[in-house]
Design a protein around this motif. Structure first.
Motif, short mmCIF file in Angstrom:
data_model
loop_
_atom_site.label_atom_id
_atom_site.label_comp_id
_atom_site.label_asym_id
_atom_site.label_seq_id
_atom_site.Cartn_x
_atom_site.Cartn_y
_atom_site.Cartn_z
N GLU A 163 0.75 -0.95 0.02
CA GLU A 163 0.16 0.50 0.51
C GLU A 163 0.73 1.59 0.11
OE1 GLU A 163 -2.67 -0.05 2.86
OE2 GLU A 163 -4.15 1.56 2.38
N GLN A 164 0.89 2.00 -1.18
CA GLN A 164 1.34 3.56 -0.80
C GLN A 164 0.06 4.61 -1.01
OE1 GLN A 164 1.81 5.80 -4.03
NE2 GLN A 164 0.59 4.35 -4.98
N HIS A 165 0.46 5.65 -0.15
CA HIS A 165 -0.58 6.73 -0.63
C HIS A 165 0.47 8.22 -0.68
CE1 HIS A 165 -3.69 4.64 1.10
NE2 HIS A 165 -3.23 4.33 2.12
N MET A 166 0.57 7.91 -1.55
CA MET A 166 1.97 9.63 -2.02
C MET A 166 1.17 9.55 -3.13
SD MET A 166 5.94 8.17 -0.67
CE MET A 166 5.56 5.97 -1.35
N GLY A 167 0.05 9.29 -4.07
CA GLY A 167 -0.49 9.71 -5.08
C GLY A 167 0.38 8.96 -6.33
N HIS A 168 1.20 8.12 -6.31
CA HIS A 168 1.70 7.49 -7.13
C HIS A 168 1.01 6.37 -8.41
CE1 HIS A 168 6.20 7.80 -4.79
NE2 HIS A 168 5.71 9.06 -4.99
N ARG A 169 1.19 6.25 -9.22
CA ARG A 169 0.75 5.60 -10.18
C ARG A 169 1.57 4.67 -10.72
NH1 ARG A 169 -4.27 8.40 -10.48
NH2 ARG A 169 -4.77 6.34 -11.33
N ALA A 170 2.83 4.45 -10.70
CA ALA A 170 3.42 2.95 -11.20
C ALA A 170 3.75 2.34 -9.76
CB ALA A 170 4.35 3.81 -11.91
N MET A 171 3.44 1.63 -9.90
CA MET A 171 3.78 0.36 -8.54
C MET A 171 4.48 -0.93 -9.32
SD MET A 171 0.66 0.98 -5.99
CE MET A 171 1.76 -0.31 -4.69
N TYR A 172 5.48 -1.69 -8.15
CA TYR A 172 6.33 -2.95 -8.75
C TYR A 172 6.26 -3.88 -7.74
CZ TYR A 172 8.05 1.50 -11.53
OH TYR A 172 8.32 2.40 -11.85
N TRP A 173 6.52 -4.93 -8.34
CA TRP A 173 7.09 -6.07 -7.20
C TRP A 173 8.63 -6.69 -8.31
CZ3 TRP A 173 4.96 -7.37 -2.80
CH2 TRP A 173 3.70 -7.25 -2.72
N TYR A 174 9.15 -6.72 -7.20
CA TYR A 174 10.26 -6.84 -7.02
C TYR A 174 10.72 -8.09 -5.83
CZ TYR A 174 12.61 -2.88 -9.61
OH TYR A 174 12.96 -1.75 -10.34
N LYS A 175 11.85 -8.81 -6.93
CA LYS A 175 12.64 -9.84 -5.57
C LYS A 175 13.42 -10.13 -5.36
CE LYS A 175 13.09 -15.35 -6.93
NZ LYS A 175 12.85 -16.37 -7.62
N TYR A 179 2.76 -2.22 -13.12
CA TYR A 179 1.29 -1.95 -12.98
C TYR A 179 1.67 -0.13 -13.55
CZ TYR A 179 -1.02 -5.84 -11.81
OH TYR A 179 -1.71 -7.24 -12.27
N SER A 180 1.31 0.57 -14.30
CA SER A 180 1.43 1.96 -14.25
C SER A 180 -1.25 2.31 -15.00
CB SER A 180 2.10 2.08 -15.77
OG SER A 180 1.34 3.37 -16.57
N TYR A 181 -1.11 3.01 -14.02
CA TYR A 181 -2.76 3.11 -13.73
C TYR A 181 -2.96 2.55 -13.61
CZ TYR A 181 -0.92 8.04 -14.64
OH TYR A 181 -0.19 9.24 -14.92
N GLU A 182 -2.88 1.22 -13.36
CA GLU A 182 -3.35 0.14 -12.31
C GLU A 182 -3.66 -0.72 -13.64
OE1 GLU A 182 -6.83 1.68 -10.28
OE2 GLU A 182 -5.92 3.75 -10.82
N LYS A 183 -2.77 -1.00 -14.56
CA LYS A 183 -2.95 -1.61 -15.48
C LYS A 183 -1.63 -2.24 -15.72
CE LYS A 183 -6.00 0.52 -18.88
NZ LYS A 183 -7.16 0.16 -17.81
#
Lengths: 114, 112
Positions: A24-36, A49-53
């Motif tokens: 979860e993030q509340h910085m208004g960022h529109r890109a989210m990532y998973w790393y291993k 994910y960019s803009y939830e896609k």
């Protein structure tokens, strides 16, 4: 709030289990990532994910299934994992689009697959 | 060509000394070079970053030196403190690409 929050911090699962990692993030960022990240190694990109896609899938096995329910949340669903999938799973977010600039990482979920 | 080579693998520095970590790359299309700091049990955090139009960038005790012709960049930590003990990763990317090419990491230990 400049934090990326990941839960759980630790997870032990058997190879037949189904579990989910949350971010979860509340910085208004529109890109989210998973790393291993394996011990003593750099992070490896899994999904973007960019803009939830879903915009990037780095040839990750289907036993890992990402989901972005809204702009603040990112999940990683795990099923039928292998012992070699044991690692630190990191979530990150960035600015307005999927860019390399200033990634904010969470503290990660340390996953052990037995 | 997509590699970023980082050295040394580990480094021990006395408190108050200068820590220097080096990275080298081959791909001349790279245009963004960040350094990340990672403490045990935490995710990496962006420390400082540079673009190839400048040769040096300083933020507090941390300085990036960039040599475009040699295709090398380095992190200098001045007046190193025990709290700086962490793993440091250099990285590179191009054209605002989502993908960062990471170095192998340097484990830095600052001795009191």
């Amino acid at each position: 709030d400049t934090e990326v929050t990941q839960t759980p911090k630790h997870l032990v699962m058997g190879m037949t289990n189904k579990k989910s990692l949350k971010c979860e993030q509340h910085m208004g960022h529109r890109a989210m990532y998973w790393y291993k990240q394996k011990a003593k190694k750099p992070p490896e990109l899994m999904f973007v994910y960019s803009y939830e896609k879903l915009s990037i899938n780095e040839s990750v096995p289907s036993r890992f299934s990402p989901e972005c329910p809204n702009s603040s949340l990112l999940n990683l669903h795990l099923h039928a994992l292998q012992p070699e999938d044991s690692a630190l799973y990191l979530c990150a977010s960035s600015g307005g689009t999927a860019t390399n600039e200033k990634l904010f990482f969470g503290s990660g979920t340390q996953l052990s697959v037995l | 060509q997509q590699q970023v080579k980082q050295s040394p693998q580990s480094l021990i520095v006395q408190k108050g000394g200068i820590s220097i970590i080096n990275c080298a790359y081959e791909n001349t299309a790279f245009d963004y070079f960040p350094w990340y700091q990672q403490f045990p049990g935490k995710g990496p955090a962006l420390l400082i970053a540079i673009r190839p139009d400048v040769s040096e960038k300083k933020e507090g005790r941390f300085t990036i030196s960039f040599n475009k012709s040699a295709k090398q960049f380095s992190l200098h930590i001045m007046d190193s403190q025990p709290g700086d003990s962490a793993t440091y990763f250099c990285a590179a990317s191009w054209n605002s690409n989502y993908q960062l090419i990471w170095g192998a990491g340097t484990k830095l230990i600052i001795k009191p």
